[in-house]
Enzyme design. Structure first.
Site, PDB file in Angstrom:
ATOM      1  N   GLU A  28       0.841  -1.197   0.000  1.00 56.71           N
ATOM      2  CA  GLU A  28       0.000   0.000   0.000  1.00 56.71           C
ATOM      3  C   GLU A  28       0.875   1.245   0.000  1.00 56.71           C
ATOM      4  O   GLU A  28       1.671   1.433   0.926  1.00 56.71           O
ATOM      5  CB  GLU A  28      -0.874   0.060   1.258  1.00 56.71           C
ATOM      6  CG  GLU A  28      -2.094  -0.803   1.263  1.00 56.71           C
ATOM      7  CD  GLU A  28      -2.912  -0.572   2.534  1.00 56.71           C
ATOM      8  OE1 GLU A  28      -4.135  -0.628   2.447  1.00 56.71           O
ATOM      9  OE2 GLU A  28      -2.327  -0.338   3.611  1.00 56.71           O
ATOM     10  N   CYS A  29       0.752   2.096  -0.985  1.00 57.09           N
ATOM     11  CA  CYS A  29       1.385   3.411  -1.050  1.00 57.09           C
ATOM     12  C   CYS A  29       2.893   3.319  -0.813  1.00 57.09           C
ATOM     13  O   CYS A  29       3.639   3.013  -1.737  1.00 57.09           O
ATOM     14  CB  CYS A  29       0.710   4.379  -0.080  1.00 57.09           C
ATOM     15  SG  CYS A  29       1.053   6.114  -0.458  1.00 57.09           S
ATOM     16  N   GLY A  30       3.380   3.538   0.398  1.00 56.81           N
ATOM     17  CA  GLY A  30       4.807   3.377   0.646  1.00 56.81           C
ATOM     18  C   GLY A  30       5.274   1.973   0.329  1.00 56.81           C
ATOM     19  O   GLY A  30       6.388   1.770  -0.173  1.00 56.81           O
ATOM     20  N   SER A  34      -0.793  -0.872  -4.605  1.00 54.41           N
ATOM     21  CA  SER A  34      -1.780   0.178  -4.855  1.00 54.41           C
ATOM     22  C   SER A  34      -1.440   1.420  -4.055  1.00 54.41           C
ATOM     23  O   SER A  34      -0.873   1.339  -2.961  1.00 54.41           O
ATOM     24  CB  SER A  34      -3.171  -0.335  -4.453  1.00 54.41           C
ATOM     25  OG  SER A  34      -4.130   0.682  -4.501  1.00 54.41           O
TER      26      SER A  34
END
Length: 447
Positions: A328-330, A424
């Protein structure tokens, strides 16, 4: 006992005051909450109280789920008091006239009294006008007290308190003086996470002492006690569907620490044993069936992540063996080939780079266009995105999600896939994507 500590807007001192109050009352049993999707403010709450702070969000949750999230957390911690820090201004949400995403919506769902925090710098009578305006906008929101922040001196405090109390009938329960010690360091995603601050415990201690000195805590507890029993329907936060034991490795260290506690608990409720590991400090992945790498600041720790070659190779082997990884993201950034030319895991053959401006800042609605690690084709779910990075050259990738609200990775697409892995920019909450844990654990078993 419960209360919402709300502000007239951002940067009025909500986090300092809320965290300080939580610290001051921590010996009496406090369960902290944060309105909205933020990860960082709750890290301060958790350190102040010793209880894991929980996010409550009316974009992620129905009213029934808000009530479930609150009562469930209170029961788990065994706390007497639920203290809820608001987000932005009391009435700010996703619509200029609606309630969704606002602090007010949470206060109404929980029938919780509100204490309004005002930056009173250069204000006296106008502070009363602000209180009247906030009270009159929605009579279902019960503003039962006011805290004046940024008070110049005692004379200023007494004048402003008199104006508010005599002109609005609302009690002023405290006035906080201007002080550099009552400020929090900022970073591009908000406050600096408490996990990174060696001095944060001492800082929170000072905030607690300040709140003991400048706020009438007995009056605050009287306001909390005015809240009656929570009534109304309650609804489960997530689906339960997997009963086969699996082990999920969860990345937790300085670089990766943005997780909603409910996501971890949802995995455990779906027969997962959560195994923490550090991409910075550990040499290789633990013995697990799947890996979950959440958000954080990998760009700040890119040198350390790059230098841990053995961990990056361990993740590469795990992926090559067809075993599932969710980033997720990072976590997405770490799974790319590089971050600002520093070598990363290469699960996805695209570089990530930091930019000088926000690339995504929004609540998100997405639809799965194919079966994947956490959702099935046709599933709709919600989340949020907030990042300054972008992924280059991904337009030809295979994507699991169509973004209906928000930006995604590229061209309103998100959830890039490779083999069994998924990455994502969308941060999900167990309540906003209730199928997440059941699908993730089932797929961890099957792969």
């Amino acid at each position: 006992m419960r209360v919402v500590l709300a502000g007239t807007g951002s940067a009025v001192g909500k986090t300092t005051i809320a965290t300080g109050i939580m610290k001051a009352l921590s010996g009496r049993g406090v369960q902290p909450f944060k309105v909205g999707p933020d990860y960082i403010d709750p890290s301060y709450h958790t350190m102040a109280t010793g209880n894991t702070s929980r996010n409550i969000d009316s974009f992620f949750m129905t009213e029934a789920q808000i009530r479930e999230a609150f009562t469930r957390a209170m029961k788990l911690s065994g706390s007497r008091m639920g203290i809820i820090e608001g987000v932005r201004g009391l009435y700010e949400g996703i619509s200029p006239i609606g309630d969704t995403g606002s602090t007010a919506s949470v206060a109404k769902a929980l029938d919780a009294p509100v204490v309004l925090i005002i930056n009173s710098r250069s204000l006296v009578k106008s502070a009363a006008a602000m209180v009247l305006g906030f009270r009159s906008l929605d009579r279902e929101v019960k503003i039962e007290g006011v805290i004046l922040n940024q008070v110049k001196n005692r004379r200023h405090y007494l004048k402003t308190r008199r104006a508010v109390e005599e002109l609005t009938g609302t009690a002023v329960i405290g006035g906080i003086p201007r002080s550099s010690e009552l400020e929090v360091e900022q970073r591009h995603l908000g406050l600096v996470p408490a996990v990174e601050r060696d001095t944060i415990a001492a800082q929170i201690e000072k905030w607690g002492l300040a709140m003991e000195e400048y706020i009438d805590l007995e009056a605050l507890q009287d306001i909390m006690s005015s809240a009656g029993k929570i009534r109304g329907e309650r609804q489960p936060l997530w689906q339960r569907g997997n009963r086969k034991r699996v082990r999920i490795g969860v990345a937790i260290d300085e670089a990766f620490n943005f997780y909603y506690q409910e996501n971890i608990e949802a995995l455990e409720d779906n027969a997962a044993s959560v195994v923490p590991f550090s991409p910075i400090h550990d040499e290789e992945l633990p013995d697990v069936d799947a890996v979950y790498i959440g958000g954080g600041y990998p760009e700040i720790f890119a040198a350390e992540l790059e230098s841990n070659t053995s961990m990056r190779k361990s993740i590469q082997r795990f992926h090559a063996d067809g075993r599932p990884i969710f980033g997720e993201c990072g976590g997405l950034m770490y799974l790319m080939s590089s971050i600002d030319e520093r070598e990363m895991c290469g699960v996805f053959p695209h570089p990530a780079e930091m930019t000088g401006r926000v690339q995504g800042l929004s609540y998100v609605i997405a639809e799965a266009v194919m079966d994947n690690l956490i959702t099935e084709a046709g599933d709709k779910f919600r989340g949020h995105e907030f990042h300054y990075s972008r992924v280059l050259g991904a337009s030809g990738g295979k994507f699991a999600f169509r973004v209906l609200r928000g930006r995604g990775i590229v061209d309103s697409l998100d959830g890039i896939t490779s083999g069994s892995s998924l990455a994502s920019y969308i941060h999900i909450h167990a309540a906003s994507c209730p199928q997440f844990a059941a699908n993730f654990t089932r797929n961890a078993w099957e792969f």
